[in-house]
Each structure stands twice: as C-alpha cells, then as structure tokens.
Design a protein around this motif. Structure first.
Motif, PDB file in Angstrom:
ATOM      1  N   GLN A 174       0.827  -1.207   0.000  1.00 23.89           N
ATOM      2  CA  GLN A 174       0.000   0.000   0.000  1.00 23.89           C
ATOM      3  C   GLN A 174       0.861   1.257   0.000  1.00 23.89           C
ATOM      4  N   MET A 175       1.988   1.201   0.717  1.00 26.84           N
ATOM      5  CA  MET A 175       2.939   2.313   0.657  1.00 26.84           C
ATOM      6  C   MET A 175       3.332   2.585  -0.788  1.00 26.84           C
TER       7      MET A 175
ATOM      8  N   GLU B 109       0.553   4.394  -2.687  1.00 29.55           N
ATOM      9  CA  GLU B 109       0.501   5.821  -2.366  1.00 29.55           C
ATOM     10  C   GLU B 109       1.626   6.573  -3.065  1.00 29.55           C
ATOM     11  N   MET B 110       2.801   5.953  -3.112  1.00 29.15           N
ATOM     12  CA  MET B 110       3.941   6.605  -3.753  1.00 29.15           C
ATOM     13  C   MET B 110       3.693   6.768  -5.248  1.00 29.15           C
TER      14      MET B 110
ATOM     15  N   LEU C 286       1.300   9.600  -5.836  1.00 24.82           N
ATOM     16  CA  LEU C 286       1.950  10.905  -5.689  1.00 24.82           C
ATOM     17  C   LEU C 286       2.774  11.240  -6.918  1.00 24.82           C
ATOM     18  N   VAL C 287       3.531  10.286  -7.389  1.00 24.16           N
ATOM     19  CA  VAL C 287       4.416  10.561  -8.523  1.00 24.16           C
ATOM     20  C   VAL C 287       3.615  10.779  -9.802  1.00 24.16           C
ATOM     21  N   LEU C 288       2.546  10.025  -9.983  1.00 26.48           N
ATOM     22  CA  LEU C 288       1.785  10.144 -11.239  1.00 26.48           C
ATOM     23  C   LEU C 288       0.916  11.403 -11.261  1.00 26.48           C
TER      24      LEU C 288
ATOM     25  N   GLU D 182      -7.934   7.757  -3.633  1.00 30.77           N
ATOM     26  CA  GLU D 182      -7.501   6.988  -2.478  1.00 30.77           C
ATOM     27  C   GLU D 182      -7.927   7.631  -1.153  1.00 30.77           C
TER      28      GLU D 182
ATOM     29  N   PHE E 262       7.784  10.740   2.001  1.00 27.09           N
ATOM     30  CA  PHE E 262       8.317  10.543   0.646  1.00 27.09           C
ATOM     31  C   PHE E 262       9.138  11.758   0.217  1.00 27.09           C
TER      32      PHE E 262
ATOM     33  N   GLY F 238       2.736  15.948 -10.461  1.00 26.47           N
ATOM     34  CA  GLY F 238       2.998  14.589 -10.921  1.00 26.47           C
ATOM     35  C   GLY F 238       3.885  14.553 -12.143  1.00 26.47           C
ATOM     36  N   LEU F 239       4.164  13.348 -12.599  1.00 21.70           N
ATOM     37  CA  LEU F 239       5.133  13.159 -13.679  1.00 21.70           C
ATOM     38  C   LEU F 239       4.681  13.801 -14.980  1.00 21.70           C
TER      39      LEU F 239
END
Lengths: 217, 217
Positions: free
Chosen positions: A196-197, A200-201, A204-206, A215, B174, B208-209
């Motif tokens: 699940q971590m 979430e990561m 965040l990145v996308l 989420e 993060f 995001g990316l």
DNA sequence: TCAGTGATCGAACGTTCGTTCGATGAATAG
DNA sequence: CTATTCATCGAACGAACGTTCGATCACTGA
C-alpha cells in the motif's frame, strides 16, 4: 595465475570445490553480517562480532572471506544482483507504461522490505568498498538506475523522444530518494503492508499532491 | 553539581569563560570534522585525523570536546538548530500554500548545498549517538518533520481537516526522501544551481510526472 | 585404507584507536 | 605584579581491531 591476486576473481569466488552445506553456511554468515552492519554500521562491526553472531571462530571466518571488505563486497554484490534479476524480469512483463512503473516501484519496496538489513548495508556503506570491488558494485547500481530511469522517462516524455529529457532523469533520481528513504522509518506494524505504501507513492508521482482523490478515506 | 556529569550540560557547553577566538576555533574544528566524517564516515574518522586536519594536537582536541561522541553531537545539534531557525523563519513568511511549500523545499536544498559535509554527517550518522545526546538531536529532527508535514498536509488535504491525513503524512516522508537523497548524487557543476533542482522537485510533487508541461525544453 | 584437502580452531602479532596524565606557555583578573 | 585559569602539548595506557600462523578434525576420492 594466483587465485588470490587474479584480478577477475571477484565474482567467481566459489568456483573451487566445497563440501555440501558450505554455500548455505556462507549465506547464513552474510545474512548475520547484514543484520550487524544494519544495526551498527560496517566500520563499527568487527569480524569478531560476525564470528560470534554466526557461531564460528574468528579464524574460521577467514576461510569464507579473505578480508572484511570482501565480506561487505559479497553482501552488496549478491543483493544488487538479486534485485536486478527481480526487477528486470518485472520490467519485461507486458502492460501499459503506468502498470510497468507501478510494478517496479512496488517490486523495489517489497524486495527490500524482505531484505531490510541488506538494504541498509548496501545504501549506507557505499564508500566502504574500494578499487575494483567498488567499481563492480557501482556498475550494478548504474544498471539499475538506467532501468528505472528509462521507465520514468517513458512516462514523463510520453515515449516520443529518443533520449531521456533532463527533467525525466532528475525525476528518476527524486524517485530513488523516495524509494530508499522509506526504509529509514518504515515498519510494517506502524505503516501497514509495503504494497500500500507503494500505491501511495505511485499516486503521488503520477498525479501530484492534489492527486485524483481516488484513495481518500 | 559537577560540570562534566551534570545531565543538562549538553546544550550549554560553552557557558564557561573562554578566550577571544575560542568559539571561532571550535567552529573551525567542527567544520573540518564534518568534512572528514562526510568523506570516510564517523567510525572511520579518528580523533587523530581531526586533530591533524585542524592543526592542533590530539590532546588539545579534548580541551574542546570531552569525547568523540560529543564532537559528533555538537556537529549534529548545531546543524539542525541552524536549519530549523532558517526554515521556521521561511515558513512564517506570508504567501499561498504553494509558495510556502516551494520556499521550504528550496530552503532545505540550498541550506544543505551550503553545508554538504554537515548533511552527510547528520544523515548517515544518526545512530552513532547514544542516550541523551541521541534523544536531543532526534527531538530537533522530529520538530523539523512536523513543520514540513503540516505544510504538505495543508496542500494535500486542502487545509480543511483538523488532523493531517495518513496519506499526507506519508507524502511528507516521501518528500523527505527526495530532499535528502539529492545529496547522494548532486554536484553543482553537473546539475546546475540547486534552486532549479528545487523547482523541478516542486513541480513533480505538485503536479505529478505528466506535470503542467510548463518547464519543457 | 589412506593420502589430500576442506573446514575449523586457539593463540598470537602488529597496528590503531579513544582517552588520560602531567607539564608548560599565554592570557587575564584583582 | 601575581595568582588563576585557559589553552596546548608530548607521551603513554589499555583495549580493540584486522589479519596470520600452525595445528587439528572430518570428509572424500581413489
């Protein structure tokens, strides 16, 4: 061609004949050493500590590793080799760019969640290796970096450019920071499963901090 | 009430009378020690190394620090104290949530770009401190974490919730990973000024990316 | 069966480490 | 001017370190 001074003997250390169970004991020594190094650091971990933890004599330890640095090298080399095999297999599986990215992120996190001590020993003891041993491990590390960067660049640049953009390469480095820093504070009991971590990561990145909201609680 | 055993003497070490220039020399010792620790690690850095680098005798070093651990403690404590002052002042300045977040990210990056050796000594030598010294530094670290987390939570949760969401707290962790990992590979000559690195990081985290595309070549 | 070698050990060697001690200039307060 | 404290030093101490040596066991292949 002396076995101890031959320059390319770093990988094929175990080519000579061994008795049954020796390889298993070597793995056990490396696992115990990883725990000690993760707890106290490489310099602060003595060969006597390792020998006591694994239950063999100090001199007996030198039957498996010609030096303390060789022990750390074996630990780092095997860990990165295993990670690379795992992640390159994951990257080769079919799916969209997003799916491949997600699988690699979660693959990295779960691999090191299962090898937490090895992660510490590989992350914080980079420069404890010297010369050829350092270069060999660094080559593995670079190969892994390139794998991850290519996937990030596909996402960011849309797969249309022949070479990765500067921003994509920087973003990949940022993502490496997230991935590796997790193990500074993560514990399964406090933060739940690592999968699940990873989700979430990836979110965040996308999608950034404002995200898709999918989420939410 | 002995000065060397009094429990609360950690901070007020310099309360006794000193000659002019002593504080400056103490700072110089800490800066030199930070360079050595960043290069070789704390355990591998001997008091003899520090004394030679700073140009005073080994015994003379113990006039400034009662032990090697006290030296590391002073280095970490002063660094975090200075960082906290800087960043809390930045956080107090007016502006939108995005602006405050951007200023803090760039503040963190530029602070440690100017104190690269101290960053290594503070990041990779956490557990080289023990007992009360560890707790004191850890308290500073937690205070900094809360500052950053509150700003991230304002952004992610929209400032509407009384308590930060779990996802916001994870996102802050993060982001700490990105911020601190930068110094594993950054060099000004290869990557340009740290301010731009911060801008790229802020863009990634906010959008995001796929981003806004505003920063394209 | 028996030579060869893999595996293991106690003991030691030389080095480096953090720390301490006692002494000696150098600055300063009264 | 002088007593006190700061600042500095060379020398040493005991402990811990990585590594080596020579000697045993215990397998294993012929």
């Amino acid at each position: 061609m002396n076995a101890t001074t031959r320059p390319n003997a770093l990988i094929a250390v175990r080519e000579r004949r061994t008795r049954a169970g020796t390889q298993e004991k070597l793995d056990h020594v490396l696992a115990s050493a990883a725990d000690l190094i993760a707890e106290k650091g490489f310099e602060a971990t003595s060969m006597r500590d390792v020998s006591a933890a694994v239950g063999i004599s100090l001199a007996g330890l030198y039957h498996y590793f010609e030096s303390k640095e060789e022990l750390l090298y074996q630990l780092q080399y095997r860990t990165f080799r295993s990670l690379l095999e795992t992640q390159e297999a994951i990257a080769a599986q079919p799916g969209t760019r997003e799916e491949r990215f997600r699988r690699l992120i979660i693959g990295h996190l779960t691999f090191f969640a299962d090898h937490a001590s090895e992660h510490q020993a590989c992350t914080f003891e980079l420069k404890s290796l010297t010369g050829e041993r350092y270069e060999t491990v660094e080559a593995l590390r670079r190969r892994y970096y390139r794998l991850m960067t290519s996937v990030v660049a596909e996402l960011r640049d849309g797969g249309v450019t022949a070479t990765e953009s500067k921003e994509a390469r920087h973003a990949a480095l940022f993502i490496f920071g997230m991935l590796n820093w997790v193990f500074m504070w993560y514990s399964a009991s406090r933060y739940g499963p690592m999968e699940q971590m990873g989700e979430e990561m990836v979110d965040l990145v996308l999608h950034g901090l404002r995200g898709t909201g999918a989420e939410g609680t």
